[in-house]
Design a protein around this motif. Sequence first.
Motif, PDB file in Angstrom:
ATOM      1  N   ALA A 174      31.252  -1.406 -20.422  1.00 62.98           N
ATOM      2  CA  ALA A 174      30.904  -2.798 -20.122  1.00 62.98           C
ATOM      3  C   ALA A 174      32.035  -3.478 -19.358  1.00 62.98           C
ATOM      4  O   ALA A 174      31.790  -4.246 -18.424  1.00 62.98           O
ATOM      5  N   ARG A 175      33.281  -3.196 -19.754  1.00 59.25           N
ATOM      6  CA  ARG A 175      34.410  -3.797 -19.039  1.00 59.25           C
ATOM      7  C   ARG A 175      34.481  -3.281 -17.609  1.00 59.25           C
ATOM      8  O   ARG A 175      34.768  -4.034 -16.683  1.00 59.25           O
ATOM      9  N   ARG A 176      34.212  -1.974 -17.474  1.00 65.72           N
ATOM     10  CA  ARG A 176      34.237  -1.405 -16.128  1.00 65.72           C
ATOM     11  C   ARG A 176      33.144  -2.032 -15.263  1.00 65.72           C
ATOM     12  O   ARG A 176      33.385  -2.369 -14.095  1.00 65.72           O
ATOM     13  N   ARG A 177      31.945  -2.192 -15.833  1.00 67.29           N
ATOM     14  CA  ARG A 177      30.869  -2.839 -15.071  1.00 67.29           C
ATOM     15  C   ARG A 177      31.238  -4.272 -14.719  1.00 67.29           C
ATOM     16  O   ARG A 177      30.947  -4.738 -13.611  1.00 67.29           O
ATOM     17  N   ALA A 178      31.872  -4.956 -15.652  1.00 70.16           N
ATOM     18  CA  ALA A 178      32.265  -6.346 -15.389  1.00 70.16           C
ATOM     19  C   ALA A 178      33.297  -6.414 -14.265  1.00 70.16           C
ATOM     20  O   ALA A 178      33.232  -7.290 -13.390  1.00 70.16           O
ATOM     21  N   ARG A 179      34.257  -5.462 -14.281  1.00 66.16           N
ATOM     22  CA  ARG A 179      35.257  -5.445 -13.217  1.00 66.16           C
ATOM     23  C   ARG A 179      34.611  -5.142 -11.871  1.00 66.16           C
ATOM     24  O   ARG A 179      34.948  -5.762 -10.855  1.00 66.16           O
ATOM     25  N   GLN A 180      33.671  -4.184 -11.855  1.00 62.62           N
ATOM     26  CA  GLN A 180      33.000  -3.845 -10.599  1.00 62.62           C
ATOM     27  C   GLN A 180      32.169  -5.005 -10.089  1.00 62.62           C
ATOM     28  O   GLN A 180      32.138  -5.277  -8.885  1.00 62.62           O
ATOM     29  N   THR A 181      31.489  -5.694 -11.020  1.00 62.31           N
ATOM     30  CA  THR A 181      30.689  -6.857 -10.620  1.00 62.31           C
ATOM     31  C   THR A 181      31.583  -7.944 -10.032  1.00 62.31           C
ATOM     32  O   THR A 181      31.262  -8.523  -8.984  1.00 62.31           O
ATOM     33  N   ALA A 182      32.711  -8.196 -10.691  1.00 65.34           N
ATOM     34  CA  ALA A 182      33.631  -9.220 -10.196  1.00 65.34           C
ATOM     35  C   ALA A 182      34.192  -8.827  -8.835  1.00 65.34           C
ATOM     36  O   ALA A 182      34.308  -9.663  -7.921  1.00 65.34           O
ATOM     37  N   ALA A 183      34.547  -7.530  -8.684  1.00 63.67           N
ATOM     38  CA  ALA A 183      35.086  -7.073  -7.406  1.00 63.67           C
ATOM     39  C   ALA A 183      34.026  -7.156  -6.316  1.00 63.67           C
ATOM     40  O   ALA A 183      34.321  -7.545  -5.179  1.00 63.67           O
ATOM     41  N   SER A 184      32.775  -6.801  -6.645  1.00 65.26           N
ATOM     42  CA  SER A 184      31.692  -6.897  -5.668  1.00 65.26           C
ATOM     43  C   SER A 184      31.479  -8.346  -5.245  1.00 65.26           C
ATOM     44  O   SER A 184      31.241  -8.638  -4.063  1.00 65.26           O
ATOM     45  N   GLU A 185      31.563  -9.251  -6.197  1.00 71.36           N
ATOM     46  CA  GLU A 185      31.403 -10.666  -5.868  1.00 71.36           C
ATOM     47  C   GLU A 185      32.529 -11.152  -4.968  1.00 71.36           C
ATOM     48  O   GLU A 185      32.302 -11.969  -4.065  1.00 71.36           O
ATOM     49  N   ARG A 186      33.743 -10.619  -5.190  1.00 73.81           N
ATOM     50  CA  ARG A 186      34.857 -11.005  -4.311  1.00 73.81           C
ATOM     51  C   ARG A 186      34.623 -10.503  -2.889  1.00 73.81           C
ATOM     52  O   ARG A 186      34.908 -11.212  -1.916  1.00 73.81           O
ATOM     53  N   ILE A 187      34.083  -9.287  -2.766  1.00 75.12           N
ATOM     54  CA  ILE A 187      33.781  -8.752  -1.439  1.00 75.12           C
ATOM     55  C   ILE A 187      32.703  -9.589  -0.761  1.00 75.12           C
ATOM     56  O   ILE A 187      32.797  -9.916   0.424  1.00 75.12           O
ATOM     57  N   CYS A 188      31.669  -9.952  -1.525  1.00 77.00           N
ATOM     58  CA  CYS A 188      30.596 -10.780  -0.963  1.00 77.00           C
ATOM     59  C   CYS A 188      31.139 -12.122  -0.488  1.00 77.00           C
ATOM     60  O   CYS A 188      30.813 -12.588   0.605  1.00 77.00           O
ATOM     61  N   THR A 189      31.991 -12.733  -1.300  1.00 80.95           N
ATOM     62  CA  THR A 189      32.593 -14.024  -0.932  1.00 80.95           C
ATOM     63  C   THR A 189      33.465 -13.873   0.310  1.00 80.95           C
ATOM     64  O   THR A 189      33.446 -14.728   1.215  1.00 80.95           O
ATOM     65  N   GLN A 190      34.235 -12.785   0.355  1.00 83.18           N
ATOM     66  CA  GLN A 190      35.096 -12.531   1.510  1.00 83.18           C
ATOM     67  C   GLN A 190      34.256 -12.381   2.776  1.00 83.18           C
ATOM     68  O   GLN A 190      34.603 -12.930   3.837  1.00 83.18           O
ATOM     69  N   LEU A 191      33.154 -11.656   2.665  1.00 79.20           N
ATOM     70  CA  LEU A 191      32.269 -11.494   3.821  1.00 79.20           C
ATOM     71  C   LEU A 191      31.720 -12.835   4.290  1.00 79.20           C
ATOM     72  O   LEU A 191      31.707 -13.138   5.491  1.00 79.20           O
ATOM     73  N   THR A 236      32.948 -15.786   3.873  1.00 80.65           N
ATOM     74  CA  THR A 236      34.010 -16.655   4.407  1.00 80.65           C
ATOM     75  C   THR A 236      34.445 -16.211   5.794  1.00 80.65           C
ATOM     76  O   THR A 236      34.519 -17.020   6.731  1.00 80.65           O
ATOM     77  N   LEU A 237      34.742 -14.913   5.944  1.00 81.60           N
ATOM     78  CA  LEU A 237      35.278 -14.427   7.201  1.00 81.60           C
ATOM     79  C   LEU A 237      34.211 -14.316   8.281  1.00 81.60           C
ATOM     80  O   LEU A 237      34.492 -14.537   9.459  1.00 81.60           O
ATOM     81  N   ALA A 238      32.967 -13.972   7.892  1.00 86.36           N
ATOM     82  CA  ALA A 238      31.907 -13.844   8.894  1.00 86.36           C
ATOM     83  C   ALA A 238      31.609 -15.177   9.556  1.00 86.36           C
ATOM     84  O   ALA A 238      31.167 -15.218  10.715  1.00 86.36           O
ATOM     85  N   ALA A 239      31.856 -16.260   8.855  1.00 78.44           N
ATOM     86  CA  ALA A 239      31.583 -17.583   9.421  1.00 78.44           C
ATOM     87  C   ALA A 239      32.459 -17.872  10.632  1.00 78.44           C
ATOM     88  O   ALA A 239      32.099 -18.691  11.489  1.00 78.44           O
ATOM     89  N   LEU A 273      25.276  -9.588  14.375  1.00 76.80           N
ATOM     90  CA  LEU A 273      25.352  -8.232  13.828  1.00 76.80           C
ATOM     91  C   LEU A 273      25.827  -8.227  12.388  1.00 76.80           C
ATOM     92  O   LEU A 273      25.365  -7.444  11.558  1.00 76.80           O
ATOM     93  N   VAL A 274      26.775  -9.112  12.091  1.00 78.05           N
ATOM     94  CA  VAL A 274      27.403  -9.165  10.770  1.00 78.05           C
ATOM     95  C   VAL A 274      26.975 -10.450  10.074  1.00 78.05           C
ATOM     96  O   VAL A 274      27.802 -11.292   9.718  1.00 78.05           O
ATOM     97  N   GLY A 275      25.690 -10.648   9.912  1.00 80.84           N
ATOM     98  CA  GLY A 275      25.194 -11.845   9.242  1.00 80.84           C
ATOM     99  C   GLY A 275      25.503 -11.789   7.757  1.00 80.84           C
ATOM    100  O   GLY A 275      25.147 -10.808   7.088  1.00 80.84           O
ATOM    101  N   PRO A 276      26.186 -12.783   7.189  1.00 83.96           N
ATOM    102  CA  PRO A 276      26.567 -12.729   5.769  1.00 83.96           C
ATOM    103  C   PRO A 276      25.382 -12.638   4.828  1.00 83.96           C
ATOM    104  O   PRO A 276      25.510 -12.153   3.711  1.00 83.96           O
ATOM    105  N   GLU A 277      24.209 -13.069   5.287  1.00 84.84           N
ATOM    106  CA  GLU A 277      23.046 -13.035   4.400  1.00 84.84           C
ATOM    107  C   GLU A 277      22.450 -11.628   4.306  1.00 84.84           C
ATOM    108  O   GLU A 277      21.661 -11.347   3.413  1.00 84.84           O
ATOM    109  N   THR A 278      22.804 -10.735   5.243  1.00 85.70           N
ATOM    110  CA  THR A 278      22.244  -9.384   5.228  1.00 85.70           C
ATOM    111  C   THR A 278      23.289  -8.286   5.115  1.00 85.70           C
ATOM    112  O   THR A 278      22.979  -7.200   4.629  1.00 85.70           O
ATOM    113  N   VAL A 279      24.507  -8.536   5.560  1.00 81.98           N
ATOM    114  CA  VAL A 279      25.480  -7.449   5.659  1.00 81.98           C
ATOM    115  C   VAL A 279      25.887  -6.900   4.293  1.00 81.98           C
ATOM    116  O   VAL A 279      26.094  -5.695   4.131  1.00 81.98           O
TER     117      VAL A 279
END
Length: 425
Positions: free
Chosen positions: A113-130, A132-135, A144-150
């Motif tokens: 469960a902790r590992r899943r939580a860490r992966q979920t948090a890391a995935s959310e950070r990647i999504c947020t980074q995408l 922010t930077l794609a804008a 090509l790099v639309g944040p809603e689809t990439v």
Amino acid sequence: MSCPLCDGACDGADLAPLLSPELAWLWQSLAAAADRRGDESLTGGSAVTVTVPAEPAQRAAAAGLIDGRPLEPGQSRRVSLERLTAALATRGPRLTPGAVAAHACNRRLAAKARRRARQTAASERICTQLETLAADLPHHVRELVGPETVFTRLRSLGWVTRLLNTPAPTALLDQALQVAAQLPPSGRRIDRRLLVPGNPHALDAGTLPALVLALTGSSGAPTRSGWARLGVDCDDLLGGLVITGITPRAWRIPPGVTYTLPPRELAHVDWEPPETTDMWVFVTENPSVLAAASGQALARVGLMTPRVICTAGTPSQLECEAVGALSDSGWNVAVRADFDQAGLAHVRALLAAAPAAVPWRMSTADYLAAVPEDTDTLHLLDEDAPWDEHLVPEMRRRSVPVYEEDLLPVLLTDITTGAPGSPFP
């Protein structure tokens, strides 16, 4: 420093009486419940059902922790986590059932469960980074790099997990987006070596160029074709087609000499037409076929110079188009590759670029004539061999590839005689 087993819940606690061997059964049951629930503290929620042991000493040790009627051997009893937490407070103000169970089992609980939580948090950070930077990307790159689809694209391709397994995922993603920001608008082109200032070879191979192609939706095609779609020119001097027996128009190549025509020349190749309309050129995947054919011609005086083109693996779109131009110039073209998933894809690509070409020794009969008795795993789709409807079912049934080297004698005979023995299924 916090306890690695319970994050400091045991600070100031008197654990010794709770960790007696007689109570191990209770804590093991609670540890299993914590793992199932993904709750490493176990201070609340539904009661945990345990099986009372037969040993009197074990039942006696737990009597003060499990309230209610006397414990009977083999009995199923429900342990109230709230009551157990209150009972443990007399041994330590922050003590929890999960903390005691972790110490009793000498391991951290709810690891998955902790590992899943860490992966979920890391995935959310990647999504947020995408997002922010794609804008900040140029408009033609944002398409090509639309944040809603990439992010969905990266996840479907396995790239989110792949990113998380790199030493610095956010830095790698940032670098890939910086490269994407340099991509030219439609109608313009750029040399791939200029996309990473100060490092002309940064995109030659590896994770970074693969991630850039995935971000921009260009990872499904061969690498060179993927970059070409983005307006990026790769090194046009390496790779290309290995050839013997035919030349571009007005080129002077000694008879029997094998040479490589690089992508720079393939881009505008004008082939010397055949002397007669019945002359064939043989296109193969593996250099061993060309080497054997040219070697045989050198060894036997008077033998016709073979006309062979080798793609040396997966043909690029440019190479396929060059084969198509050969067909357009009047040559009869026969194409083939290995009998495996990649080889069938190579033949499809060549036939798509050269519709007048024919499959060469790529029928069900040719496969069966050379198939070994081994077993392997072939993952094929019904449409992988459109030139022969029986080939894919037979390859699935046998589940073993056949390589061009397995057919070498008959291929050399075709090349030597100047016509394919079985161009059609």
